[in-house]
Design a protein around this motif. Structure first.
Motif, PDB file in Angstrom:
ATOM      1  N   SER A 147    -100.208 -31.963  60.551  1.00 24.75           N
ATOM      2  CA  SER A 147    -100.541 -33.020  61.049  1.00 24.75           C
ATOM      3  C   SER A 147     -99.386 -34.100  60.733  1.00 24.75           C
ATOM      4  N   LEU A 148     -98.592 -33.713  59.674  1.00 26.22           N
ATOM      5  CA  LEU A 148     -97.550 -34.614  59.462  1.00 26.22           C
ATOM      6  C   LEU A 148     -96.161 -34.221  60.095  1.00 26.22           C
ATOM      7  N   ALA A 149     -96.261 -33.156  60.936  1.00 23.16           N
ATOM      8  CA  ALA A 149     -94.831 -32.564  61.567  1.00 23.16           C
ATOM      9  C   ALA A 149     -94.025 -33.585  62.204  1.00 23.16           C
ATOM     10  N   LYS A 150     -94.808 -34.557  62.681  1.00 27.05           N
ATOM     11  CA  LYS A 150     -93.855 -35.508  63.416  1.00 27.05           C
ATOM     12  C   LYS A 150     -93.179 -36.608  62.613  1.00 27.05           C
ATOM     13  N   LEU A 151     -94.389 -37.122  61.713  1.00 25.87           N
ATOM     14  CA  LEU A 151     -93.937 -38.129  60.577  1.00 25.87           C
ATOM     15  C   LEU A 151     -92.851 -37.680  59.740  1.00 25.87           C
ATOM     16  N   LEU A 152     -92.939 -36.306  59.433  1.00 30.20           N
ATOM     17  CA  LEU A 152     -91.984 -35.861  58.392  1.00 30.20           C
ATOM     18  C   LEU A 152     -90.877 -34.829  58.801  1.00 30.20           C
ATOM     19  N   SER A 153     -90.955 -35.015  60.163  1.00 30.28           N
ATOM     20  CA  SER A 153     -89.827 -34.125  60.946  1.00 30.28           C
ATOM     21  C   SER A 153     -88.332 -34.007  60.179  1.00 30.28           C
ATOM     22  N   GLY A 154     -87.917 -32.988  60.141  1.00 30.40           N
ATOM     23  CA  GLY A 154     -86.824 -32.713  59.474  1.00 30.40           C
ATOM     24  C   GLY A 154     -86.708 -32.648  57.880  1.00 30.40           C
ATOM     25  N   GLN A 155     -87.863 -33.050  57.222  1.00 25.52           N
ATOM     26  CA  GLN A 155     -88.000 -33.038  55.845  1.00 25.52           C
ATOM     27  C   GLN A 155     -88.513 -31.748  55.197  1.00 25.52           C
ATOM     28  N   ASP A 156     -87.932 -31.592  53.830  1.00 24.77           N
ATOM     29  CA  ASP A 156     -88.440 -30.472  53.185  1.00 24.77           C
ATOM     30  C   ASP A 156     -89.914 -30.646  52.688  1.00 24.77           C
ATOM     31  N   VAL A 157     -90.946 -29.946  53.227  1.00 21.60           N
ATOM     32  CA  VAL A 157     -92.424 -30.132  53.037  1.00 21.60           C
ATOM     33  C   VAL A 157     -92.863 -28.816  52.557  1.00 21.60           C
ATOM     34  N   PHE A 158     -93.353 -28.808  51.214  1.00 22.14           N
ATOM     35  CA  PHE A 158     -94.078 -27.925  50.465  1.00 22.14           C
ATOM     36  C   PHE A 158     -95.733 -27.985  50.653  1.00 22.14           C
ATOM     37  N   VAL A 159     -96.265 -26.859  50.471  1.00 18.93           N
ATOM     38  CA  VAL A 159     -97.796 -26.868  50.340  1.00 18.93           C
ATOM     39  C   VAL A 159     -98.293 -26.760  49.033  1.00 18.93           C
ATOM     40  N   CYS A 160     -99.065 -27.526  48.440  1.00 12.98           N
ATOM     41  CA  CYS A 160     -99.570 -27.110  47.103  1.00 12.98           C
ATOM     42  C   CYS A 160    -101.075 -28.217  46.997  1.00 12.98           C
ATOM     43  N   ASP A 161    -102.069 -27.142  46.826  1.00 12.77           N
ATOM     44  CA  ASP A 161    -103.470 -27.920  46.574  1.00 12.77           C
ATOM     45  C   ASP A 161    -103.513 -27.846  45.360  1.00 12.77           C
ATOM     46  N   VAL A 162    -103.634 -28.956  44.595  1.00 15.11           N
ATOM     47  CA  VAL A 162    -103.477 -29.192  43.135  1.00 15.11           C
ATOM     48  C   VAL A 162    -104.711 -28.682  42.437  1.00 15.11           C
ATOM     49  N   GLU A 163    -105.782 -28.475  43.486  1.00 17.56           N
ATOM     50  CA  GLU A 163    -107.094 -27.673  42.667  1.00 17.56           C
ATOM     51  C   GLU A 163    -107.086 -26.255  42.208  1.00 17.56           C
ATOM     52  N   SER A 164    -105.491 -25.641  42.653  1.00 16.94           N
ATOM     53  CA  SER A 164    -105.412 -24.444  42.469  1.00 16.94           C
ATOM     54  C   SER A 164    -104.304 -24.177  41.701  1.00 16.94           C
ATOM     55  N   GLN A 165    -104.382 -23.768  40.628  1.00 17.26           N
ATOM     56  CA  GLN A 165    -103.197 -23.321  39.474  1.00 17.26           C
ATOM     57  C   GLN A 165    -102.161 -22.280  40.252  1.00 17.26           C
ATOM     58  N   ASP A 166    -102.837 -21.479  41.179  1.00 20.05           N
ATOM     59  CA  ASP A 166    -101.741 -20.491  41.562  1.00 20.05           C
ATOM     60  C   ASP A 166    -100.804 -21.501  42.639  1.00 20.05           C
ATOM     61  N   GLU A 167    -101.335 -22.376  43.450  1.00 19.93           N
ATOM     62  CA  GLU A 167    -100.373 -23.014  44.356  1.00 19.93           C
ATOM     63  C   GLU A 167     -99.712 -23.812  43.571  1.00 19.93           C
ATOM     64  N   ILE A 168    -100.014 -24.484  42.261  1.00 18.24           N
ATOM     65  CA  ILE A 168     -99.061 -25.207  41.600  1.00 18.24           C
ATOM     66  C   ILE A 168     -97.939 -24.513  41.034  1.00 18.24           C
ATOM     67  N   ASP A 169     -98.058 -23.183  40.480  1.00 23.08           N
ATOM     68  CA  ASP A 169     -97.323 -22.441  40.186  1.00 23.08           C
ATOM     69  C   ASP A 169     -96.416 -21.878  41.164  1.00 23.08           C
ATOM     70  N   ASN A 170     -96.894 -21.545  42.382  1.00 23.81           N
ATOM     71  CA  ASN A 170     -96.096 -21.371  43.492  1.00 23.81           C
ATOM     72  C   ASN A 170     -95.030 -22.480  43.771  1.00 23.81           C
ATOM     73  N   LEU A 171     -95.636 -23.598  43.752  1.00 23.30           N
ATOM     74  CA  LEU A 171     -94.753 -24.612  44.028  1.00 23.30           C
ATOM     75  C   LEU A 171     -93.323 -24.666  43.222  1.00 23.30           C
ATOM     76  N   ALA A 172     -93.857 -24.318  41.811  1.00 24.11           N
ATOM     77  CA  ALA A 172     -92.636 -24.293  40.799  1.00 24.11           C
ATOM     78  C   ALA A 172     -91.609 -23.300  41.341  1.00 24.11           C
ATOM     79  N   ARG A 173     -92.231 -22.075  41.605  1.00 26.16           N
ATOM     80  CA  ARG A 173     -91.398 -20.929  41.864  1.00 26.16           C
ATOM     81  C   ARG A 173     -90.487 -21.328  43.101  1.00 26.16           C
ATOM     82  N   GLN A 174     -91.134 -21.931  44.113  1.00 28.00           N
ATOM     83  CA  GLN A 174     -90.405 -22.396  45.276  1.00 28.00           C
ATOM     84  C   GLN A 174     -89.165 -23.378  45.050  1.00 28.00           C
ATOM     85  N   LEU A 175     -89.347 -24.221  44.051  1.00 28.03           N
ATOM     86  CA  LEU A 175     -88.515 -25.186  43.855  1.00 28.03           C
ATOM     87  C   LEU A 175     -87.312 -24.427  42.765  1.00 28.03           C
TER      88      LEU A 175
END
Length: 276
Positions: free
Chosen positions: A55-83
């Motif tokens: 939904s933000l593809a146009k607004l954040l076009s060309g930007q680095d965008v990661f996905v992280c649902d902070v209710e999930s520790q796995d996703e938080i850890d995955n964000l850290a790994r990606q960075l």
């Protein structure tokens, strides 16, 4: 007229800042990101879901965008790994994330359910702790973390439901994060304690619009604080210019808190009482 070159006053040029919580162009997070970019910072984003990213593809076009649902520790850890995989070092983090379930309408505080309270605490307050812990090796030694709070956690506003105690926990965590991170770094933790804002998220809170209109009557200048004013303070707190500030909540409410008993507002209420 001086011929000296314009200086990077905030010292943000070339800095990398992760901004969490953009939902749309009215979001506090997005307005902070714009000001950071104007100051020369490189901004990367983290959003809640793939659907939100789309939904933000146009607004954040060309930007680095990661996905992280902070209710999930796995996703938080995955964000850290990606960075880490991208060898990203963070000079700053903007945490502009909050959620409360008002799907059953606004009820008296004592009727708040355990599920509602704990979910709001997890997303809105504990997520700051969880994310900072996961990203501790990604922070530069003097990184600055800024979260978004509210102008008062003591005012028992019925239109804000059970979120004030949640924000109080978020605010309290700043001191403890500063203390624990000081064992191995100079990372700072602060909050912008915002007054009532006109955002898409706040508009969905039952009764909030009336409170916003009331705030405009109470604020000395007659105009509510703007999202960009809150964003400007957040940008300053991210910057090295605020290096002496940590474990603080900076109130940005355009003076609302000094004017609750404005004569015109009191008169309007008393007049309404006598005509009722």
């Amino acid at each position: 007229m001086s011929d000296e070159p314009v200086q990077d006053y905030l010292g943000l040029s070339g800095k990398t800042v992760l901004v969490m919580g953009v939902a749309n162009k009215k979001s506090v997070a997005y307005r902070v990101a714009l000001q950071l970019k104007q100051a020369g910072a490189h901004v990367i984003y983290s959003v809640r879901s793939e659907a939100r990213k789309e939904s933000l593809a146009k607004l954040l076009s060309g930007q680095d965008v990661f996905v992280c649902d902070v209710e999930s520790q796995d996703e938080i850890d995955n964000l850290a790994r990606q960075l880490a995989d991208a060898d990203v070092r963070l000079d700053g983090l903007v945490h502009s994330i909050a959620f409360a379930d008002y799907s059953d309408g606004m009820k008296p505080f004592h009727e708040t359910t355990r599920r509602q309270f704990l979910q709001a605490m997890d997303i809105s307050a504990f997520s700051l702790v969880a994310v900072c812990n996961a990203l501790r090796d990604r922070f530069c030694n003097d990184a600055s973390v800024v979260t978004i709070g509210i102008s008062t956690t003591r005012m028992a506003s019925e239109s804000y439901g059970f979120m004030a105690p949640i924000k109080a926990a978020l605010e309290s965590s700043l001191a403890f994060l500063t203390k624990s991170f000081s064992k191995f770094s100079h990372v700072r933790f602060n909050a912008v304690a915002a007054g009532l804002l006109k955002t898409s998220a706040s508009a969905g809170i039952p009764g909030y619009v009336d409170s916003y209109l009331y705030a405009e009557k109470v604020i000395p200048r007659g105009e509510a604080v703007t999202t960009d004013e809150v964003a400007a303070t957040a940008t300053f707190l991210v910057s090295p210019r605020s290096s002496g500030i940590t474990a603080q909540s900076i109130v940005v409410d355009a003076g609302m808190s000094i004017n609750y008993f404005d004569a015109a507002v009191v008169q309007a209420v008393t007049d309404a009482d006598t005509t009722a």
